[in-house]
Motif scaffolding. Structure first.
Motif, short mmCIF file in Angstrom:
data_model
loop_
_atom_site.label_atom_id
_atom_site.label_comp_id
_atom_site.label_asym_id
_atom_site.label_seq_id
_atom_site.Cartn_x
_atom_site.Cartn_y
_atom_site.Cartn_z
N LEU A 152 1.01 -1.26 -0.01
CA LEU A 152 -0.01 -0.11 0.09
C LEU A 152 0.98 1.17 0.14
O LEU A 152 1.77 1.26 0.68
CB LEU A 152 -0.90 0.04 1.22
N SER A 153 0.49 2.21 -0.94
CA SER A 153 1.45 3.38 -0.94
C SER A 153 0.43 4.56 -1.24
O SER A 153 -0.56 4.62 -2.30
CB SER A 153 2.56 3.34 -1.87
N VAL A 154 0.59 5.63 -0.62
CA VAL A 154 -0.19 6.97 -1.09
C VAL A 154 0.62 7.72 -1.88
O VAL A 154 1.85 8.11 -1.49
CB VAL A 154 -0.45 7.66 0.50
N GLU A 155 0.23 7.99 -3.15
CA GLU A 155 1.03 8.88 -4.21
C GLU A 155 0.36 10.19 -3.94
O GLU A 155 -0.64 10.51 -3.43
CB GLU A 155 0.88 8.06 -5.55
N ASP A 156 1.19 11.27 -5.01
CA ASP A 156 0.47 12.57 -5.19
C ASP A 156 -0.95 12.39 -5.36
O ASP A 156 -1.46 11.67 -6.02
CB ASP A 156 1.50 13.30 -6.32
N HIS A 157 -1.38 13.45 -5.04
CA HIS A 157 -2.86 13.87 -5.36
C HIS A 157 -3.62 12.62 -4.55
O HIS A 157 -5.07 12.81 -4.77
CB HIS A 157 -3.08 13.54 -6.78
N GLY A 158 -3.26 12.27 -3.60
CA GLY A 158 -4.05 11.40 -2.57
C GLY A 158 -4.59 10.11 -3.12
O GLY A 158 -5.85 9.68 -2.83
N HIS A 159 -3.78 9.35 -3.92
CA HIS A 159 -4.30 7.92 -4.37
C HIS A 159 -3.61 6.98 -3.75
O HIS A 159 -2.41 6.89 -3.68
CB HIS A 159 -3.66 7.96 -6.04
N LEU A 160 -4.27 6.08 -3.12
CA LEU A 160 -3.80 4.75 -2.54
C LEU A 160 -3.62 4.04 -3.65
O LEU A 160 -4.72 3.54 -4.13
CB LEU A 160 -4.82 4.33 -1.37
N VAL A 161 -2.71 3.41 -3.76
CA VAL A 161 -2.23 2.30 -4.71
C VAL A 161 -2.20 0.97 -3.99
O VAL A 161 -1.18 1.01 -3.02
CB VAL A 161 -0.81 2.59 -5.48
N VAL A 162 -2.89 0.16 -4.47
CA VAL A 162 -2.94 -1.32 -3.78
C VAL A 162 -2.27 -2.24 -4.87
O VAL A 162 -2.78 -2.51 -5.96
CB VAL A 162 -4.39 -1.70 -3.31
N GLU A 163 -0.92 -2.89 -4.43
CA GLU A 163 -0.55 -3.99 -5.26
C GLU A 163 -0.35 -5.13 -4.44
O GLU A 163 -0.33 -5.04 -3.31
CB GLU A 163 0.83 -3.52 -5.70
N GLY A 164 0.27 -6.22 -4.90
CA GLY A 164 0.29 -7.36 -4.07
C GLY A 164 0.66 -8.63 -5.06
O GLY A 164 0.53 -8.63 -6.20
N VAL A 165 0.58 -9.63 -4.36
CA VAL A 165 0.97 -10.90 -4.85
C VAL A 165 -0.19 -11.78 -4.35
O VAL A 165 -0.41 -12.06 -3.30
CB VAL A 165 2.23 -11.62 -4.48
N GLN A 166 -1.02 -12.44 -5.46
CA GLN A 166 -2.00 -13.25 -5.02
C GLN A 166 -1.66 -14.85 -5.60
O GLN A 166 -0.98 -15.08 -6.70
CB GLN A 166 -3.43 -12.88 -5.80
N GLU A 167 -2.42 -15.76 -4.85
CA GLU A 167 -1.90 -17.09 -5.28
C GLU A 167 -3.24 -17.40 -6.39
O GLU A 167 -4.19 -16.70 -5.97
CB GLU A 167 -2.48 -18.12 -4.03
N LYS A 168 -2.82 -18.49 -7.15
CA LYS A 168 -3.95 -18.79 -7.93
C LYS A 168 -5.20 -19.41 -7.44
O LYS A 168 -4.87 -20.41 -6.35
CB LYS A 168 -3.39 -19.87 -9.09
N GLU A 169 -6.35 -19.30 -7.98
CA GLU A 169 -7.49 -19.55 -7.21
C GLU A 169 -7.64 -21.20 -7.74
O GLU A 169 -7.50 -21.36 -8.65
CB GLU A 169 -8.75 -18.58 -7.50
#
Length: 98
Positions: free
Chosen positions: A81-98
């Motif tokens: 989770l990171s907050v970028e300029d202009h107040g955007h929360l960027v959500v990234e991650g690693v998911q297991e295959k379903e």
């Protein structure tokens, strides 16, 4: 600056009303199980709060929970989770295959 957490799932939602700076208070709750919303006794292992204008997800399968208007992300290995300029929360991650 990004915060990274090992977790199985996350629920992201609005916590309150629009503030004077055009940002909303939001929560990100992290859990050790998938579909934590199905267990009324489930307590998050971590509570996070941000004030943002927009949430941006990158490369993740995300579900929208209509009843609470929250975002659900299952099958995680980790989330960043990171907050970028202009107040955007960027959500990234690693998911297991379903």
């Amino acid at each position: 600056m990004a915060d990274e957490f090992k977790t199985k799932s996350a629920i992201i939602g609005k916590k309150g009303k629009l503030e004077n700076d055009d940002n909303y208070p939001i929560f990100v709750n992290l859990f050790d199980i998938n579909d934590p919303h199905k267990d009324p006794n489930m307590v998050p292992k971590k509570f996070l709060e941000y004030k943002v204008h927009k949430i941006i997800t990158k490369g993740l399968t995300v579900e929208y929970l209509l009843i609470g208007k929250d975002l659900l992300i299952n099958n995680l290995k980790s989330i960043k989770l990171s907050v970028e300029d202009h107040g955007h929360l960027v959500v990234e991650g690693v998911q297991e295959k379903e």
